[in-house]
Scaffold this motif. Structure first.
Motif, mmCIF file in Angstrom:
data_model
loop_
_atom_site.group_PDB
_atom_site.id
_atom_site.type_symbol
_atom_site.label_atom_id
_atom_site.label_comp_id
_atom_site.label_asym_id
_atom_site.label_seq_id
_atom_site.Cartn_x
_atom_site.Cartn_y
_atom_site.Cartn_z
ATOM 1 N N MET A 1 -63.680 -56.070 5.783
ATOM 2 C CA MET A 1 -63.574 -54.731 5.887
ATOM 3 C C MET A 1 -62.334 -54.363 5.207
ATOM 4 S SD MET A 1 -64.381 -54.094 9.882
ATOM 5 C CE MET A 1 -66.229 -53.860 10.325
ATOM 6 N N PRO A 2 -62.199 -53.296 4.559
ATOM 7 C CA PRO A 2 -60.875 -52.713 3.903
ATOM 8 C C PRO A 2 -59.893 -52.387 5.096
ATOM 9 C CG PRO A 2 -62.758 -51.032 3.662
ATOM 10 C CD PRO A 2 -63.414 -52.265 4.297
ATOM 11 N N LEU A 3 -58.636 -52.399 4.906
ATOM 12 C CA LEU A 3 -57.791 -52.052 5.914
ATOM 13 C C LEU A 3 -57.526 -50.493 6.165
ATOM 14 C CD1 LEU A 3 -54.741 -54.567 4.789
ATOM 15 C CD2 LEU A 3 -56.489 -54.754 6.966
ATOM 16 N N ASN A 4 -57.730 -49.858 4.908
ATOM 17 C CA ASN A 4 -57.444 -48.237 5.135
ATOM 18 C C ASN A 4 -58.854 -47.546 4.967
ATOM 19 O OD1 ASN A 4 -54.700 -48.051 4.362
ATOM 20 N ND2 ASN A 4 -55.098 -48.603 2.491
ATOM 21 N N GLY A 5 -58.968 -46.379 5.861
ATOM 22 C CA GLY A 5 -60.238 -45.916 5.987
ATOM 23 C C GLY A 5 -60.039 -44.325 6.371
ATOM 24 N N THR A 6 -60.885 -43.788 6.531
ATOM 25 C CA THR A 6 -61.142 -42.140 6.880
ATOM 26 C C THR A 6 -62.504 -42.394 7.635
ATOM 27 O OG1 THR A 6 -59.928 -41.423 5.036
ATOM 28 C CG2 THR A 6 -61.228 -39.811 6.020
ATOM 29 N N LEU A 7 -62.338 -41.569 8.861
ATOM 30 C CA LEU A 7 -63.714 -41.241 9.442
ATOM 31 C C LEU A 7 -63.559 -39.982 9.914
ATOM 32 C CD1 LEU A 7 -65.919 -42.647 10.770
ATOM 33 C CD2 LEU A 7 -64.539 -43.263 12.765
ATOM 34 N N ALA A 8 -64.719 -39.161 9.640
ATOM 35 C CA ALA A 8 -64.850 -37.763 10.045
ATOM 36 C C ALA A 8 -66.237 -37.360 10.443
ATOM 37 C CB ALA A 8 -64.651 -36.835 8.741
ATOM 38 N N LYS A 9 -66.143 -36.640 11.608
ATOM 39 C CA LYS A 9 -67.381 -36.216 12.187
ATOM 40 C C LYS A 9 -67.135 -34.618 12.773
ATOM 41 C CE LYS A 9 -69.421 -40.332 13.212
ATOM 42 N NZ LYS A 9 -70.651 -40.655 14.039
ATOM 43 N N GLN A 10 -68.311 -33.860 12.870
ATOM 44 C CA GLN A 10 -68.283 -32.768 13.297
ATOM 45 C C GLN A 10 -68.975 -32.527 14.532
ATOM 46 O OE1 GLN A 10 -69.910 -30.475 9.712
ATOM 47 N NE2 GLN A 10 -67.836 -30.125 9.330
ATOM 48 N N VAL A 11 -68.796 -31.464 15.209
ATOM 49 C CA VAL A 11 -69.609 -31.118 16.363
ATOM 50 C C VAL A 11 -69.621 -29.479 16.534
ATOM 51 C CG1 VAL A 11 -67.292 -31.454 17.823
ATOM 52 C CG2 VAL A 11 -69.756 -31.466 18.905
ATOM 53 N N ASN A 12 -70.582 -29.285 17.038
ATOM 54 C CA ASN A 12 -70.752 -27.701 17.187
ATOM 55 C C ASN A 12 -70.563 -27.483 18.683
ATOM 56 O OD1 ASN A 12 -71.813 -27.434 14.599
ATOM 57 N ND2 ASN A 12 -73.901 -27.506 15.193
ATOM 58 N N ILE A 13 -69.689 -26.183 18.578
ATOM 59 C CA ILE A 13 -69.282 -26.041 19.846
ATOM 60 C C ILE A 13 -69.548 -24.574 20.263
ATOM 61 C CG2 ILE A 13 -67.318 -25.806 21.572
ATOM 62 C CD1 ILE A 13 -67.795 -28.550 20.749
ATOM 63 N N LYS A 14 -70.129 -24.043 21.471
ATOM 64 C CA LYS A 14 -70.472 -22.894 21.645
ATOM 65 C C LYS A 14 -69.296 -21.961 22.267
ATOM 66 C CE LYS A 14 -75.160 -24.311 22.477
ATOM 67 N NZ LYS A 14 -75.921 -24.929 23.484
ATOM 68 N N LEU A 15 -68.371 -22.001 21.476
ATOM 69 C CA LEU A 15 -67.094 -21.061 21.999
ATOM 70 C C LEU A 15 -66.419 -20.526 20.671
ATOM 71 C CD1 LEU A 15 -65.190 -23.688 24.259
ATOM 72 C CD2 LEU A 15 -66.181 -21.634 24.992
ATOM 73 N N PRO A 16 -65.785 -19.458 20.956
ATOM 74 C CA PRO A 16 -65.027 -18.946 19.727
ATOM 75 C C PRO A 16 -63.877 -20.024 19.029
ATOM 76 C CG PRO A 16 -65.064 -17.221 21.407
ATOM 77 C CD PRO A 16 -65.442 -18.778 22.060
ATOM 78 N N ALA A 17 -63.761 -19.986 17.828
ATOM 79 C CA ALA A 17 -62.811 -20.924 17.265
ATOM 80 C C ALA A 17 -61.366 -20.613 17.720
ATOM 81 C CB ALA A 17 -62.896 -20.643 15.630
ATOM 82 N N ASN A 18 -61.120 -19.463 17.947
ATOM 83 C CA ASN A 18 -59.511 -19.288 18.428
ATOM 84 C C ASN A 18 -59.500 -19.896 19.835
ATOM 85 O OD1 ASN A 18 -61.325 -17.324 19.654
ATOM 86 N ND2 ASN A 18 -59.575 -15.773 19.810
ATOM 87 N N VAL A 19 -60.413 -19.857 20.617
ATOM 88 C CA VAL A 19 -60.265 -20.389 21.941
ATOM 89 C C VAL A 19 -60.240 -21.923 22.020
ATOM 90 C CG1 VAL A 19 -61.717 -20.821 24.359
ATOM 91 C CG2 VAL A 19 -61.657 -18.395 23.324
ATOM 92 N N LEU A 20 -61.212 -22.432 21.210
ATOM 93 C CA LEU A 20 -61.084 -23.938 21.053
ATOM 94 C C LEU A 20 -59.801 -24.310 20.501
ATOM 95 C CD1 LEU A 20 -62.580 -26.542 21.409
ATOM 96 C CD2 LEU A 20 -63.953 -26.209 19.354
ATOM 97 N N PHE A 21 -59.401 -23.805 19.496
ATOM 98 C CA PHE A 21 -57.967 -24.133 18.778
ATOM 99 C C PHE A 21 -56.952 -23.978 19.832
ATOM 100 C CE2 PHE A 21 -54.556 -23.536 15.761
ATOM 101 C CZ PHE A 21 -54.452 -24.885 15.120
ATOM 102 N N ASP A 22 -56.783 -22.789 20.538
ATOM 103 C CA ASP A 22 -55.734 -22.622 21.397
ATOM 104 C C ASP A 22 -55.854 -24.097 22.541
ATOM 105 O OD1 ASP A 22 -53.985 -20.780 22.878
ATOM 106 O OD2 ASP A 22 -55.377 -21.359 24.445
ATOM 107 N N VAL A 23 -56.914 -24.314 22.971
ATOM 108 C CA VAL A 23 -56.817 -25.703 23.848
ATOM 109 C C VAL A 23 -56.138 -26.852 23.115
ATOM 110 C CG1 VAL A 23 -58.146 -27.650 24.917
ATOM 111 C CG2 VAL A 23 -58.879 -25.052 25.152
ATOM 112 N N TYR A 24 -56.512 -26.965 21.858
ATOM 113 C CA TYR A 24 -55.868 -28.116 21.207
ATOM 114 C C TYR A 24 -54.426 -27.977 20.493
ATOM 115 C CZ TYR A 24 -60.069 -30.857 21.696
ATOM 116 O OH TYR A 24 -61.265 -31.506 22.062
ATOM 117 N N ARG A 25 -53.979 -26.512 20.646
ATOM 118 C CA ARG A 25 -52.579 -26.273 20.194
ATOM 119 C C ARG A 25 -51.566 -26.123 21.393
ATOM 120 N NH1 ARG A 25 -49.896 -21.966 16.048
ATOM 121 N NH2 ARG A 25 -47.745 -22.940 16.546
ATOM 122 N N TYR A 26 -52.008 -25.149 22.229
ATOM 123 C CA TYR A 26 -51.223 -24.939 23.146
ATOM 124 C C TYR A 26 -51.603 -25.639 24.851
ATOM 125 C CZ TYR A 26 -49.451 -21.436 19.921
ATOM 126 O OH TYR A 26 -48.912 -20.747 19.053
#
Length: 153
Positions: free
Chosen positions: A1-26
């Motif tokens: 296994m390499p030491l460096n890596g990138t892992l990315a995943k997406q999830v659909n959320i039934k909320l406006p982007a600004n509401v969701l981003f607000d949670v993760y920011r403030y």
């Protein structure tokens, strides 16, 4: 296994982007109420919520154990609804030399798509890639969705 890596995943959320981003920011400190099976507390150690340079300590349940993760907010892009957090301490950093967590929230039709990206460097090749940690992040995102959606009567 390499030491460096990138892992990315997406999830659909039934909320406006600004509401969701607000949670993760403030409102990171509210995630323990929104996802109590995964997060027991989120505490501000230094700085202000939603501000680059602020230091935050998470107490999470990962693989059935209570662990800590200490992070600093590296960057915030309000326009593109992107934030990057750098882990700087805690139990997770015992396995990694470097761990960056980036979130991006995009509006797609009537819901949002949240992309989680981990960029990491493991201490040794024997360390597993952080798939379980990614699943925990995706679960938290879905719990935040459930918390904000109208409750059935």
């Amino acid at each position: 296994m390499p030491l460096n890596g990138t892992l990315a995943k997406q999830v659909n959320i039934k909320l406006p982007a600004n509401v969701l981003f607000d949670v993760y920011r403030y409102r990171l400190h509210h995630i323990s109420q929104m996802s109590p099976d995964n997060v027991t507390s989120v505490d501000l150690l230094n700085g202000e919520w939603g501000t680059v340079g602020s230091v935050i300590v998470w107490n999470i349940i990962h693989d059935g154990k209570l662990i800590k993760a200490k992070e600093v907010i590296e960057s915030i892009d309000e326009k593109n609804k992107t934030a990057c957090f750098k882990l700087i301490g805690g139990d997770i950093m015992e396995a990694y030399k470097k761990f960056l967590l980036t979130i991006r929230v995009e509006t797609q039709e009537e819901e949002s798509v949240m992309t989680w990206t981990f960029d990491y460097e493991k201490v040794t090749e024997n360390i597993e890639d952080p798939h379980n940690l990614m699943e925990l992040c995706l679960k938290c995102s879905k719990d935040i969705e459930t918390y904000h959606l109208p409750k059935p009567n």
